[in-house]
Design a protein around this motif. Structure first.
Motif, PDB file in Angstrom:
ATOM      1  N   TRP A 358       0.814  -1.204   0.000  1.00 22.61           N
ATOM      2  CA  TRP A 358       0.000   0.000   0.000  1.00 22.61           C
ATOM      3  C   TRP A 358       0.858   1.269   0.000  1.00 22.61           C
ATOM      4  N   LEU A 359       0.319   2.323  -0.603  1.00 19.59           N
ATOM      5  CA  LEU A 359       0.850   3.664  -0.413  1.00 19.59           C
ATOM      6  C   LEU A 359       0.165   4.227   0.823  1.00 19.59           C
ATOM      7  N   LEU A 360       0.944   4.767   1.750  1.00 16.71           N
ATOM      8  CA  LEU A 360       0.422   5.299   3.005  1.00 16.71           C
ATOM      9  C   LEU A 360       0.679   6.796   3.087  1.00 16.71           C
ATOM     10  N   LYS A 361      -0.131   7.489   3.881  1.00 14.95           N
ATOM     11  CA  LYS A 361       0.022   8.934   4.059  1.00 14.95           C
ATOM     12  C   LYS A 361      -0.041   9.271   5.546  1.00 14.95           C
ATOM     13  N   VAL A 362       0.846  10.164   5.978  1.00 12.09           N
ATOM     14  CA  VAL A 362       0.881  10.569   7.386  1.00 12.09           C
ATOM     15  C   VAL A 362      -0.329  11.444   7.705  1.00 12.09           C
ATOM     16  N   ALA A 363      -1.010  11.109   8.800  1.00 14.06           N
ATOM     17  CA  ALA A 363      -2.189  11.865   9.234  1.00 14.06           C
ATOM     18  C   ALA A 363      -2.166  12.028  10.742  1.00 14.06           C
ATOM     19  N   ARG A 364      -2.976  12.980  11.226  1.00 20.29           N
ATOM     20  CA  ARG A 364      -3.133  13.174  12.669  1.00 20.29           C
ATOM     21  C   ARG A 364      -4.487  12.594  13.079  1.00 20.29           C
ATOM     22  N   ARG A 365      -4.486  11.739  14.090  1.00 24.50           N
ATOM     23  CA  ARG A 365      -5.728  11.141  14.571  1.00 24.50           C
ATOM     24  C   ARG A 365      -6.514  12.156  15.402  1.00 24.50           C
ATOM     25  N   PRO A 366      -7.799  11.885  15.648  1.00 21.35           N
ATOM     26  CA  PRO A 366      -8.594  12.790  16.489  1.00 21.35           C
ATOM     27  C   PRO A 366      -8.006  13.004  17.878  1.00 21.35           C
ATOM     28  N   ASP A 367      -7.256  11.993  18.392  1.00 21.17           N
ATOM     29  CA  ASP A 367      -6.662  12.139  19.729  1.00 21.17           C
ATOM     30  C   ASP A 367      -5.333  12.893  19.696  1.00 21.17           C
ATOM     31  N   GLY A 368      -4.935  13.388  18.515  1.00 26.09           N
ATOM     32  CA  GLY A 368      -3.718  14.177  18.389  1.00 26.09           C
ATOM     33  C   GLY A 368      -2.478  13.385  18.035  1.00 26.09           C
ATOM     34  N   LYS A 369      -2.543  12.049  18.096  1.00 27.88           N
ATOM     35  CA  LYS A 369      -1.385  11.234  17.755  1.00 27.88           C
ATOM     36  C   LYS A 369      -1.249  11.124  16.234  1.00 27.88           C
ATOM     37  N   PHE A 370       0.003  10.947  15.791  1.00 24.97           N
ATOM     38  CA  PHE A 370       0.282  10.811  14.362  1.00 24.97           C
ATOM     39  C   PHE A 370       0.426   9.331  14.005  1.00 24.97           C
ATOM     40  N   TRP A 371      -0.075   8.981  12.811  1.00 21.34           N
ATOM     41  CA  TRP A 371       0.121   7.638  12.303  1.00 21.34           C
ATOM     42  C   TRP A 371       0.031   7.665  10.789  1.00 21.34           C
ATOM     43  N   THR A 372       0.257   6.511  10.162  1.00 21.31           N
ATOM     44  CA  THR A 372       0.093   6.412   8.722  1.00 21.31           C
ATOM     45  C   THR A 372      -1.224   5.713   8.425  1.00 21.31           C
ATOM     46  N   GLU A 373      -1.873   6.150   7.351  1.00 23.16           N
ATOM     47  CA  GLU A 373      -3.143   5.560   6.921  1.00 23.16           C
ATOM     48  C   GLU A 373      -3.020   5.066   5.484  1.00 23.16           C
ATOM     49  N   THR A 374      -3.774   4.041   5.153  1.00 19.33           N
ATOM     50  CA  THR A 374      -3.760   3.543   3.782  1.00 19.33           C
ATOM     51  C   THR A 374      -4.325   4.606   2.841  1.00 19.33           C
TER      52      THR A 374
END
Length: 393
Positions: A358-374
């Protein structure tokens, strides 16, 4: 001396994962795992992810693999091949481990593969996947739950093609995995590589390289900079005002580095066979319980190690705990009869996974933590490019 670490882990040269607060001698019929994870220097965050992912798997299995009480011998390779060999030999000869599991970096895997496999001991890499052991160098005692290095990087090459990026700047560390990254990337891009830069594995200042990027004015940059290298590169890239040049990477912006990169990595791209937002029951349980246990977001290092624990559990169950029959055990590992956190999973003839990427993109979750999403699936049921050269059948 065994002590309790700040996240409630048992630490020291040897740790027994058992009932809470209970330590006792390893009973007959148990299994010993030598877990190799760098815990020294700026790359220790990656080793911690790998270690914690495997231990989370054991927690979900009530501290047992295939029903056998499990002891973990922790091995810090210090990102030094000669140290890794010495410690792994001790684990084989003194501690008599049944399996060696882990390894973040390919140069460490290259150093320990021969002593482990020549001892007729199975080596399960849960991260490093060099091309050197995927083709003619494939080994009946070596499996990986991660990928072939070339595959992940080829995802970015394909993504550049799909997006019409014709001029790409390439920058990687100067070691086997870095060279594999470039080979994988080039295998799918038809455009021009405007510059190909190799930096030391210990480099933390990228000012000279960023000036080259600015001068080249490429359509995009492709980079593979794991751990501390990636933290510094992303910060400096954003500070240099280069974020208008698309940043596509592998193992540079992920859950191991994002806590330190923060907003500097927002919108940057990566590639992997797994992401923490994957919507399947196994992954949801893994991510939820991992965060509750360790208070940080798991990265692929953790997910692949979790799968490593589940793989061994399934194999040991298949042979009814008989670890002496190596041929039967090999077939049981090869069967990969477990539910992976990434979805479909099976081994190819060279003991490397056949899987989606997968190609992933860095995002900020509602709780403020950062992660990668598909972002989107790029490769489906992908077989690594070296498998056809493997003579195992």
């Amino acid at each position: 001396m065994i002590g309790i670490g700040r996240r409630g882990l048992l630490t020291g040269s040897t740790a027994l994962l058992a009932a809470p607060a209970l330590l006792h001698a390893q009973p007959a019929g148990g299994v010993k795992i030598g877990l190799v994870a760098v815990q020294t220097g700026p790359q220790a965050a990656l080793g911690t992810q790998l270690r914690d992912g495997f231990l989370q798997g054991l927690r979900h299995l009530d501290g047992k693999l295939g029903g056998l009480t499990t002891e973990v011998v922790h091995i810090d390779d210090e990102l030094r091949p000669e140290v890794a060999v010495t410690k792994v030999r001790a684990a084989l000869e003194r501690d008599r481990v049944d399996f060696v599991v882990g390894v973040v970096f390919s140069n460490i895997l290259a150093a320990i593969l021969r002593p482990v496999t020549e001892a007729n001991t199975f080596l399960i890499s849960t991260n490093a996947g060099p091309s050197t052991f995927a083709g003619r160098g494939c080994n009946p005692f070596f499996f990986t739950t991660s990928y072939n290095n070339d595959q992940v990087h080829s995802v970015i090459g394909q993504a550049c093609e799909d997006r019409g990026y014709r001029r790409v700047f390439v920058m990687v560390p100067n070691y086997q995995a870095g060279r594999d990254a470039v080979a994988g990337f080039k295998s799918r891009i038809k455009g021009t590589v405007v510059d190909e830069v190799y930096v030391p594995l210990t480099q933390l200042d990228f000012s000279a390289e960023l000036a080259k990027i600015a001068a080249a004015r490429p359509d995009a940059i492709f980079t593979f900079m794991p751990g501390g290298l990636g933290v510094n590169l992303v910060r400096q890239y954003r500070q240099a005002g280069l974020a208008n040049i698309p940043f596509l990477s592998t193992f540079t912006v992920d859950e191991a580095t994002l806590p330190a990169q923060g907003e500097a990595a927002l919108g940057f791209y990566s590639a992997a066979s797994w992401a923490p937002n994957m919507d399947n029951p196994q992954n949801q349980r893994f991510v939820r319980d991992f965060e509750a246990q360790f208070n940080y977001v798991p990265a692929s290092y953790a997910a692949q190690s979790y799968d490593g624990a589940m793989l061994l559990d399934s194999a040991i169950r298949k042979v009814n705990g008989n670890l002496a029959n190596k041929d039967a055990l090999r077939e049981a590992i090869r069967a990969a009869d477990f539910r992976s956190v990434r979805g479909p999973f099976k081994f190819g003839v060279n003991h490397y996974p056949v899987q989606d990427f997968w190609l992933l993109k860095v995002a900020r979750r509602p709780d403020g933590k950062f992660w990668t999403e598909t972002d989107r699936k790029v490769l489906e049921a992908n077989v690594d490019p070296w498998a056809a050269e493997c003579r195992m059948r």
